[in-house]
Motif scaffolding. Sequence first.
Motif, PDB file in Angstrom:
ATOM      1  N   ASP A 125      71.824 -50.620 -60.323  1.00  0.00           N
ATOM      2  CA  ASP A 125      72.139 -51.315 -59.188  1.00  0.00           C
ATOM      3  C   ASP A 125      72.656 -50.831 -57.779  1.00  0.00           C
ATOM      4  O   ASP A 125      73.201 -50.877 -57.358  1.00  0.00           O
ATOM      5  CB  ASP A 125      72.879 -52.594 -60.114  1.00  0.00           C
ATOM      6  N   TYR A 154      69.990 -56.128 -56.329  1.00  0.00           N
ATOM      7  CA  TYR A 154      68.463 -55.287 -56.620  1.00  0.00           C
ATOM      8  C   TYR A 154      68.626 -54.780 -57.724  1.00  0.00           C
ATOM      9  O   TYR A 154      70.072 -53.956 -58.001  1.00  0.00           O
ATOM     10  CB  TYR A 154      68.294 -54.226 -54.959  1.00  0.00           C
ATOM     11  N   ARG A 155      68.332 -54.595 -58.300  1.00  0.00           N
ATOM     12  CA  ARG A 155      67.615 -53.630 -59.499  1.00  0.00           C
ATOM     13  C   ARG A 155      66.273 -53.020 -59.824  1.00  0.00           C
ATOM     14  O   ARG A 155      65.309 -52.829 -59.808  1.00  0.00           O
ATOM     15  CB  ARG A 155      67.921 -54.035 -61.039  1.00  0.00           C
ATOM     16  N   GLY A 213      71.794 -59.147 -51.277  1.00  0.00           N
ATOM     17  CA  GLY A 213      72.025 -59.927 -52.446  1.00  0.00           C
ATOM     18  C   GLY A 213      71.694 -58.688 -53.564  1.00  0.00           C
ATOM     19  O   GLY A 213      71.533 -57.796 -52.940  1.00  0.00           O
ATOM     20  N   THR A 224      66.608 -66.630 -54.775  1.00  0.00           N
ATOM     21  CA  THR A 224      65.020 -66.391 -55.518  1.00  0.00           C
ATOM     22  C   THR A 224      65.858 -65.323 -56.598  1.00  0.00           C
ATOM     23  O   THR A 224      66.887 -65.050 -56.275  1.00  0.00           O
ATOM     24  CB  THR A 224      64.334 -65.889 -54.188  1.00  0.00           C
ATOM     25  N   ASP A 225      64.622 -65.312 -57.353  1.00  0.00           N
ATOM     26  CA  ASP A 225      64.274 -64.409 -58.240  1.00  0.00           C
ATOM     27  C   ASP A 225      63.168 -63.055 -58.666  1.00  0.00           C
ATOM     28  O   ASP A 225      62.914 -63.700 -58.973  1.00  0.00           O
ATOM     29  CB  ASP A 225      65.080 -64.680 -59.896  1.00  0.00           C
ATOM     30  N   TRP A 226      62.916 -62.421 -58.127  1.00  0.00           N
ATOM     31  CA  TRP A 226      62.220 -62.261 -57.932  1.00  0.00           C
ATOM     32  C   TRP A 226      61.493 -59.989 -58.209  1.00  0.00           C
ATOM     33  O   TRP A 226      62.689 -59.743 -58.364  1.00  0.00           O
ATOM     34  CB  TRP A 226      61.435 -62.087 -56.328  1.00  0.00           C
ATOM     35  N   ARG A 227      60.797 -60.316 -59.441  1.00  0.00           N
ATOM     36  CA  ARG A 227      60.211 -58.922 -59.468  1.00  0.00           C
ATOM     37  C   ARG A 227      59.353 -58.065 -58.582  1.00  0.00           C
ATOM     38  O   ARG A 227      58.072 -59.147 -57.997  1.00  0.00           O
ATOM     39  CB  ARG A 227      59.221 -58.332 -60.675  1.00  0.00           C
ATOM     40  N   SER A 251      62.928 -55.594 -58.276  1.00  0.00           N
ATOM     41  CA  SER A 251      63.867 -56.563 -58.651  1.00  0.00           C
ATOM     42  C   SER A 251      64.459 -57.031 -57.517  1.00  0.00           C
ATOM     43  O   SER A 251      65.263 -56.502 -57.654  1.00  0.00           O
ATOM     44  CB  SER A 251      63.917 -57.314 -59.986  1.00  0.00           C
ATOM     45  N   HIS A 252      65.340 -58.550 -57.705  1.00  0.00           N
ATOM     46  CA  HIS A 252      65.584 -58.881 -56.440  1.00  0.00           C
ATOM     47  C   HIS A 252      65.876 -59.882 -56.712  1.00  0.00           C
ATOM     48  O   HIS A 252      64.969 -60.694 -56.765  1.00  0.00           O
ATOM     49  CB  HIS A 252      64.836 -59.001 -54.491  1.00  0.00           C
ATOM     50  N   SER A 253      67.186 -60.017 -56.538  1.00  0.00           N
ATOM     51  CA  SER A 253      67.940 -61.995 -56.347  1.00  0.00           C
ATOM     52  C   SER A 253      69.131 -62.467 -55.993  1.00  0.00           C
ATOM     53  O   SER A 253      69.757 -60.825 -55.540  1.00  0.00           O
ATOM     54  CB  SER A 253      68.200 -62.472 -58.428  1.00  0.00           C
ATOM     55  N   ASN A 254      69.170 -63.462 -55.209  1.00  0.00           N
ATOM     56  CA  ASN A 254      70.124 -63.757 -54.876  1.00  0.00           C
ATOM     57  C   ASN A 254      70.159 -64.926 -54.530  1.00  0.00           C
ATOM     58  O   ASN A 254      69.833 -66.114 -55.381  1.00  0.00           O
ATOM     59  CB  ASN A 254      69.997 -63.815 -53.193  1.00  0.00           C
TER      60      ASN A 254
END
Length: 177
Positions: free
Chosen positions: A138, A122-123, A120, A72-75, A66-69
Amino acid sequence: MKSASEFGVLGLLLSTLIKGVTLCGSESLTRINMVITLQSDVLLPCYFKPATLESDKTADTAAVWSHSNITTDWRLLEISLQGEVKFWNNRNRHIRPFPEHSESGNFSILLHKAQQSDLGFYRCELFRGNSCTLAYQDVYVSPAYSSMKYWHFLLGAAAALCLLLVSLCCMQRRRSM
């Protein structure tokens, strides 16, 4: 107000069901800070030791990126232990997984020509089933700043300093005459 643990095992089970989380251990293995150059290829590492994957290779085990900045917050995608990949957001095909390495615990991905929107947090999260998180890693991606990027500010400051020195010299000459 009493906590779920004060109601014993039944309270703990009800609390777990309400939250939608199963009883499994979740462990943060690493936190990596990466400084990248935009428009370059960037490997985001994600490796879990075989002991974390456990011996049952047929289990419903997969890593989810997943990615967030700020915006955005995306899978992004899921890579199963058997090497199957499901994309939810492939970012115009510039995310490349390596499913052939997943059985050994390597779920790393490659960002092709990283862009500003790729910066941003990432997990990479290892799941068994739908809601059992086994472990996660992370990665924080930030841009490399180059002093050459701000050359116009340096040039402007140098020009202003020269203009100031010339003005001071001219003023000094007028006074001495």
